[in-house]
Design an enzyme around this catalytic site. Structure first.
Site, short mmCIF file in Angstrom:
data_model
loop_
_atom_site.label_atom_id
_atom_site.label_comp_id
_atom_site.label_asym_id
_atom_site.label_seq_id
_atom_site.Cartn_x
_atom_site.Cartn_y
_atom_site.Cartn_z
N HIS A 153 0.84 -1.22 0.00
CA HIS A 153 0.00 0.00 0.00
C HIS A 153 0.87 1.26 0.00
O HIS A 153 0.44 2.30 0.50
CB HIS A 153 -0.94 0.03 1.20
CG HIS A 153 -1.64 -1.26 1.47
ND1 HIS A 153 -2.88 -1.56 0.93
CD2 HIS A 153 -1.26 -2.36 2.17
CE1 HIS A 153 -3.24 -2.77 1.33
NE2 HIS A 153 -2.26 -3.29 2.07
N SER A 274 15.31 20.42 -16.92
CA SER A 274 14.13 21.23 -17.19
C SER A 274 14.59 22.51 -17.88
O SER A 274 15.63 23.06 -17.53
CB SER A 274 13.42 21.56 -15.88
OG SER A 274 12.64 22.72 -16.04
N LYS A 280 16.53 20.79 -11.79
CA LYS A 280 15.81 19.53 -12.01
C LYS A 280 16.66 18.47 -12.73
O LYS A 280 17.46 18.77 -13.59
CB LYS A 280 14.56 19.78 -12.87
CG LYS A 280 13.46 20.53 -12.17
CD LYS A 280 12.83 19.76 -11.00
CE LYS A 280 11.95 18.62 -11.46
NZ LYS A 280 10.75 19.08 -12.15
N GLU A 287 9.56 7.61 -17.09
CA GLU A 287 8.22 8.17 -17.34
C GLU A 287 7.73 7.82 -18.74
O GLU A 287 6.57 7.44 -18.93
CB GLU A 287 8.26 9.69 -17.17
CG GLU A 287 8.49 10.13 -15.74
CD GLU A 287 8.80 11.61 -15.68
OE1 GLU A 287 7.87 12.41 -15.60
OE2 GLU A 287 9.99 11.99 -15.74
#
Ligand code: ARG
Length: 454
Positions: A153, A274, A280, A287
């Site tokens: 979980h 970025s 970043k 992804e």
């Protein structure tokens, strides 16, 4: 090539709408190899003379070279790869070329080509899956005894070895490889000889063709043979599931390289920056892979939907099998290749993992097991530890801070040796049943994977 009964030309829009050459051109090596085997069977049946056969062989080899060098001009008005090759052959060698299609239909021809494509790609994908398995096994070996919390979980649950976590993915990929290997028994069946749907009055030696093309079996029903795309659907499922496995690994990696977890660092080569925020470092590969799983799943659903309402036998709808197939094959191969590199370049932040795992609450179950070993029934032990935990939470304490006198208030079964339970390494060592994350098990697993993959 089928103009005999027609008085006027196909409309330009229809040609554009119906063409598949823009994508099925890549079946050319299989189409040519299939034609070479078919021609041999035609010689054996007395349809082609040896001289005609020699012309066909030479012509097809020239065409193969032309396609490979880029000199071949694919024509949209010739619809697909089969007609492009046959038309060019006939233009080059005349009548012998026009005899090649005897007994054959594009319906059994396209099935043959796609089957040969699938079996080649299965081999390549299997090798890529093995490569990723290897990278994961080596990462697991590098991790050694590094401990991190295992989650259920997405809540910290019990301590595990990072290597054990990585090997979970190796197991998934093994199942992917097993499925692919199994799918070969259904891919590797020769459909040629089924004609359009009902074979032919001219009988060719199908077993000879099968031998020439390395097919261990031939199809047993001509109608099924030209309409069957189960093997494509099955492969698309196998690739979708492999993609889903990569997507789940992606999700783990994305979490792990967030500042909140900080468990791994990905190499600069496999991350991007970025354009706005200079600090970043984004896990784009993971992804993208998670995102591309949408296509892999979509391609499967796409084909299943195409197949669903088809009457027997071949229907042109079946031309819609190829784009999803090609896309899934290309997508999974790229994903596997880039993932293998990324895992090999991944750095483990062992301190962050240890810090996260250094929470005695993760050993609550071990505490219950301790009581069980002192004779307390597990359900009772669970309740006792639950109460002790609630007490700790309310008083902002953790287990090791409770004195024995306090433990005794929860159960008489607690003794001096309760403190040993909170030793993380000991807790892992005790998990030594096959499949559990004891360090000795991990070492054995790594050795056994290295042997299997080596
Ligand atoms: N391009 C077609 C396909 O991919 C080949 C078979 C066409 N057969 C036919 N009868 N029109 O399915």
């Amino acid at each position: 090539m089928w103009k005999g009964r027609f008085q006027s030309e196909t409309a330009d829009l229809v040609k554009k709408y119906g063409q598949s050459i823009s994508y099925d051109w890549r079946l050319y090596p299989y189409d040519i190899r299939g034609s070479l085997a078919h021609a041999e069977a035609l010689v054996k049946a007395g349809i082609l003379t040896r001289a005609e056969h020699a012309h066909i062989k030479r012509g097809l080899k020239v065409i193969l070279k032309e396609i490979e060098s880029g000199a071949f001009k694919f024509r949209v008005d010739l619809e697909d790869i089969h007609m492009n090759i046959e038309f060019t052959l006939t233009k080059k060698i005349g009548d012998a070329g026009a005899k090649l299609h005897t007994t054959r239909s594009r319906n059994d021809q396209v099935s043959l080509d796609v089957r040969m494509f699938c079996r080649d790609e299965v081999g390549k994908i299997d090798a890529l899956l093995a490569g990723l398995q290897e990278a994961l096994v080596e990462a697991a070996a590098n991790a050694g005894d590094t401990v991190l919390p295992g989650y259920t979980h997405l809540q910290r649950a019990q301590p595990v070895l990072f290597g054990h976590h990585l090997l979970a993915y190796v197991e998934m990929l093994k199942r992917d490889r097993d499925r692919l290997a199994d799918s070969l028994s259904r891919i590797n069946v020769l459909p040629l000889g089924s004609g359009a749907l009902a074979g032919s009055t001219i009988v060719l030696d199908r077993n000879l063709i099968a031998k020439l093309l390395d097919f261990p079996a031939i199809t047993q029903n001509s109608m099924d043979a030209v309409s069957d795309r189960d093997f494509v659907a099955e492969l698309l499922f196998d690739l979708a599931l492999a993609g889903i496995h990569l997507s789940r690994l992606s999700e783990d990696l994305i979490l792990w390289c967030s500042a909140e977890f900080g468990f791994v660092t990905l190499d600069d080569a496999h991350t991007t920056g970025s354009s706005l925020m200079p600090q970043k470092k984004n896990p784009d590969v993971a992804e993208l892979t998670r995102g591309k799983t949408g296509r892999l799943t979509g391609n499967l659903v796409s084909l299943l939907t195409v197949l669903k309402g088809l009457p027997m036998t071949y229907n042109r709808d079946l031309q819609e099998d190829k784009e999803p197939l090609f896309d899934s094959v290309d997508t999974i191969k790229d994903a596997l290749a880039v993932f293998t590199e990324m895992i090999a370049g991944m750095q483990i932040q062992a301190d962050a993992m240890h810090e996260a795992a250094d929470d005695p609450f993760l050993l609550a179950t071990d505490l219950a097991d301790y009581l069980v070993e002192k004779g307390v029934p597990f359900r009772k032990a669970h309740e006792i530890v639950g109460k002790a935990t609630a007490h700790c939470v309310a008083n902002e304490l953790n287990y090791p801070e409770l004195p024995l006198s306090q433990w005794k208030k929860f159960s008489r079964a607690f003794e001096e040796d309760v403190s040993e339970v909170f030793d993380l390494q000991r807790a892992l060592k005790k998990r030594k049943a096959p499949g559990a994350p004891a360090p000795a098990n991990l070492k054995r697993q790594i050795a056994s994977w290295r042997k299997k993959l080596g």
